[in-house]
Design a protein around this motif. Structure first.
Motif, PDB file in Angstrom:
ATOM      1  N   PRO A 194       0.833  -1.201   0.000  1.00 56.21           N
ATOM      2  CA  PRO A 194       0.000   0.000   0.000  1.00 56.21           C
ATOM      3  C   PRO A 194       0.868   1.251   0.000  1.00 56.21           C
ATOM      4  O   PRO A 194       1.806   1.377   0.790  1.00 56.21           O
ATOM      5  CB  PRO A 194      -0.802  -0.127   1.304  1.00 56.21           C
ATOM      6  N   GLY A 195       0.582   2.143  -0.926  1.00 52.02           N
ATOM      7  CA  GLY A 195       1.355   3.367  -1.046  1.00 52.02           C
ATOM      8  C   GLY A 195       2.564   3.264  -1.941  1.00 52.02           C
ATOM      9  O   GLY A 195       3.201   4.286  -2.246  1.00 52.02           O
ATOM     10  N   GLN A 196       2.916   2.072  -2.365  1.00 48.38           N
ATOM     11  CA  GLN A 196       4.087   1.894  -3.226  1.00 48.38           C
ATOM     12  C   GLN A 196       3.851   2.522  -4.587  1.00 48.38           C
ATOM     13  O   GLN A 196       2.747   2.485  -5.141  1.00 48.38           O
ATOM     14  CB  GLN A 196       4.387   0.399  -3.396  1.00 48.38           C
ATOM     15  N   THR A 197       4.886   3.125  -5.164  1.00 49.53           N
ATOM     16  CA  THR A 197       4.813   3.736  -6.487  1.00 49.53           C
ATOM     17  C   THR A 197       6.005   3.282  -7.312  1.00 49.53           C
ATOM     18  O   THR A 197       6.893   2.584  -6.821  1.00 49.53           O
ATOM     19  CB  THR A 197       4.801   5.278  -6.390  1.00 49.53           C
ATOM     20  N   GLY A 198       6.018   3.696  -8.567  1.00 50.36           N
ATOM     21  CA  GLY A 198       7.177   3.451  -9.412  1.00 50.36           C
ATOM     22  C   GLY A 198       7.207   2.102 -10.091  1.00 50.36           C
ATOM     23  O   GLY A 198       8.231   1.725 -10.667  1.00 50.36           O
ATOM     24  N   PHE A 199       6.111   1.363 -10.063  1.00 56.81           N
ATOM     25  CA  PHE A 199       6.078   0.067 -10.731  1.00 56.81           C
ATOM     26  C   PHE A 199       5.305   0.186 -12.051  1.00 56.81           C
ATOM     27  O   PHE A 199       4.419   1.021 -12.210  1.00 56.81           O
ATOM     28  CB  PHE A 199       5.416  -0.997  -9.839  1.00 56.81           C
ATOM     29  N   GLY A 200       5.645  -0.651 -13.013  1.00 57.29           N
ATOM     30  CA  GLY A 200       4.927  -0.686 -14.268  1.00 57.29           C
ATOM     31  C   GLY A 200       3.622  -1.457 -14.129  1.00 57.29           C
ATOM     32  O   GLY A 200       3.402  -2.170 -13.146  1.00 57.29           O
ATOM     33  N   THR A 201       2.754  -1.292 -15.114  1.00 60.75           N
ATOM     34  CA  THR A 201       1.491  -2.018 -15.111  1.00 60.75           C
ATOM     35  C   THR A 201       1.275  -2.695 -16.457  1.00 60.75           C
ATOM     36  O   THR A 201       1.830  -2.284 -17.472  1.00 60.75           O
ATOM     37  CB  THR A 201       0.299  -1.091 -14.822  1.00 60.75           C
ATOM     38  N   VAL A 202       0.444  -3.732 -16.436  1.00 59.88           N
ATOM     39  CA  VAL A 202       0.052  -4.456 -17.650  1.00 59.88           C
ATOM     40  C   VAL A 202      -1.440  -4.729 -17.556  1.00 59.88           C
ATOM     41  O   VAL A 202      -2.017  -4.730 -16.452  1.00 59.88           O
ATOM     42  CB  VAL A 202       0.819  -5.786 -17.795  1.00 59.88           C
ATOM     43  N   PRO A 203      -2.108  -4.974 -18.670  1.00 65.28           N
ATOM     44  CA  PRO A 203      -3.526  -5.356 -18.592  1.00 65.28           C
ATOM     45  C   PRO A 203      -3.688  -6.655 -17.804  1.00 65.28           C
ATOM     46  O   PRO A 203      -2.869  -7.576 -17.939  1.00 65.28           O
ATOM     47  CB  PRO A 203      -3.932  -5.548 -20.056  1.00 65.28           C
ATOM     48  N   ILE A 204      -4.711  -6.725 -16.969  1.00 62.59           N
ATOM     49  CA  ILE A 204      -4.980  -7.971 -16.265  1.00 62.59           C
ATOM     50  C   ILE A 204      -5.172  -9.074 -17.293  1.00 62.59           C
ATOM     51  O   ILE A 204      -5.613  -8.829 -18.413  1.00 62.59           O
ATOM     52  CB  ILE A 204      -6.212  -7.821 -15.349  1.00 62.59           C
ATOM     53  N   ASN A 205      -4.858 -10.309 -16.946  1.00 61.22           N
ATOM     54  CA  ASN A 205      -4.895 -11.365 -17.952  1.00 61.22           C
ATOM     55  C   ASN A 205      -5.369 -12.681 -17.342  1.00 61.22           C
ATOM     56  O   ASN A 205      -6.533 -12.804 -16.985  1.00 61.22           O
ATOM     57  CB  ASN A 205      -3.538 -11.485 -18.641  1.00 61.22           C
TER      58      ASN A 205
END
Length: 401
Positions: free
Chosen positions: A274-285
């Motif tokens: 919780p509160g973490q930032t700076g990560f990439g994202t991808v579409p759920i799969n």
């Protein structure tokens, strides 16, 4: 088949009328962390049995959990309902309906339902699970529909291979993505049409299908009549209901529902702090393994010294169930469960295990599924801001006396 199929009283309008009349059978407490889990159990939604009301517009109806103890397949009238927009189809003229296939193809198509039914027929058992199933159990709480564990169901789907439809249109060289549209509409003009897409190779894998039967019956409008997309092993956001458009693209799909919505952290298990930032994202799969005790609820009482058989359901997510293990001492030791018949690698698998309580007090029963790829449920649940992909080991606490 009649010329049209009508949802009684027009879907959400019917539920709203029932709500105003006070026609509620009971209430259900989903026991969400932090409270706020009491929901109405409604009994008069069109074409439905008793369902947990999560939201009226658009309709979000959750399956009461005891239904999953009744069998491998979830009855259509108790199968959960989730729409994104409130303007959902309340009537479809089957004679006028057309499935459009367009875009980067050699021969655009406008298929009638009869033409679709004449294609080779296929059948598949598969779990349909909302991306946010169990979101209400996330700690700390995240925004969105606060589902318990009932935003899922298993059905036997009958229809045609998406590959056969695409081959009939002739996919042109350079195509990369297939996008799917539907009959539901945004409530405001600027709202983005609901569309989802799959990579071309996935769309043509021979398992993705266009279904017109659900557990041996034509789908109701609740579940996407006249046809819906089935993407076995993937979360239901891709299972487009009331499918009416297939578009082949020669580049990435930049629509809102792929580029912005339904994205998860690009981390193992979609897990972040919780509160973490700076990560990439991808579409759920693809889905991940889950398992549940279905014949006991939290707080149930059991007599000491008497056999108390345990049973439940499991599914492997994107592949079949290899094993289910059960602990009756809070995870200190585990025993293998006996698996029921295999109805297909994407469906629910029943399991059973023996239990004879020998000490008074609380017993913590835990169940863990390992899928055919060797992926097992983690001891601790994941967390992300979307409330997606929860699959930690479930615990059912019972009183022995």
């Amino acid at each position: 088949m009649t010329s049209s199929r009508r949802h009684l009283l027009g879907g959400a309008a019917a539920l709203a009328a029932a709500w105003v009349s006070g026609a509620r059978a009971a209430e259900v407490d989903l026991n969400l962390p932090g409270g706020g889990g009491v929901r109405p159990l409604i009994t008069d939604y069109p074409q439905k049995g008793a369902m947990i009301l999560q939201r009226t517009r658009p309709p979000l109806l959750e399956t009461p959990f005891e239904v999953f103890d009744e069998g491998t397949f979830t009855p259509n009238n108790r199968f959960y309902v989730r729409w994104h927009w409130a303007v959902i189809p309340t009537e479809v003229d089957v004679n006028a309906f057309r499935l459009e296939v367009k875009g980067h193809v050699n021969a655009p198509l406008s298929l009638t339902l009869r033409e679709l039914y004449n294609l080779p027929r296929v059948e598949l058992a598969a779990v349909n699970q909302c991306s946010g199933n169990s979101r209400g159990l996330f700690q700390p709480r995240v925004p969105g529909a606060q589902w318990g564990n009932g935003a899922m169901g298993n059905a036997k789907w009958v229809g045609v291979r998406l590959r056969d439809v695409l081959d009939r249109a002739g996919v042109r060289a350079g195509a990369t993505v297939v996008r799917f549209g539907a009959l539901d509409q945004p409530v405001v003009q600027e709202g983005p049409d609901f569309m989802k897409s799959l990579a071309l190779d996935h769309a043509r894998d021979g398992e993705v299908m266009i279904a017109y039967l659900m557990n041996g019956e034509p789908m109701t409008l609740n579940h996407g009549f006249p046809i819906r997309l089935i993407v076995p092993g993937w979360f239901s956001t891709y299972w487009v209901k009331a499918l009416n458009s297939i578009e082949v693209l020669d580049g990435p799909d930049e629509n809102y529902w792929m580029k912005t919505a339904y994205r998860i952290p690009d981390t193992p298990g979609a897990n972040v702090r919780p509160g973490q930032t700076g990560f990439g994202t991808v579409p759920i799969n693809h889905m991940v393994p889950r398992s549940f005790v279905t014949n006991l609820r939290d707080g149930a009482g059991l007599p000491m010294g008497a056999p108390a058989p345990l049973r439940g359901i499991a599914f492997g997510g994107s592949t079949g169930v290899r094993a289910v293990d059960v602990s009756t001492d809070g995870g200190a030791s585990w025993q293998p469960a006996t698996l029921g018949p295999d109805e297909g690698k994407y469906g629910f698998r029943r399991w059973e295990a023996g239990f004879t309580p020998t000490a008074r007090g609380e017993a913590r029963i835990m169940v863990r599924c390992t899928n055919n790829d060797g992926l097992a449920q983690p001891a601790e649940p994941n967390w992300n801001g979307g409330g997606y992909m929860r699959n930690g080991i479930e615990t059912t606490s019972v009183r022995i006396g």
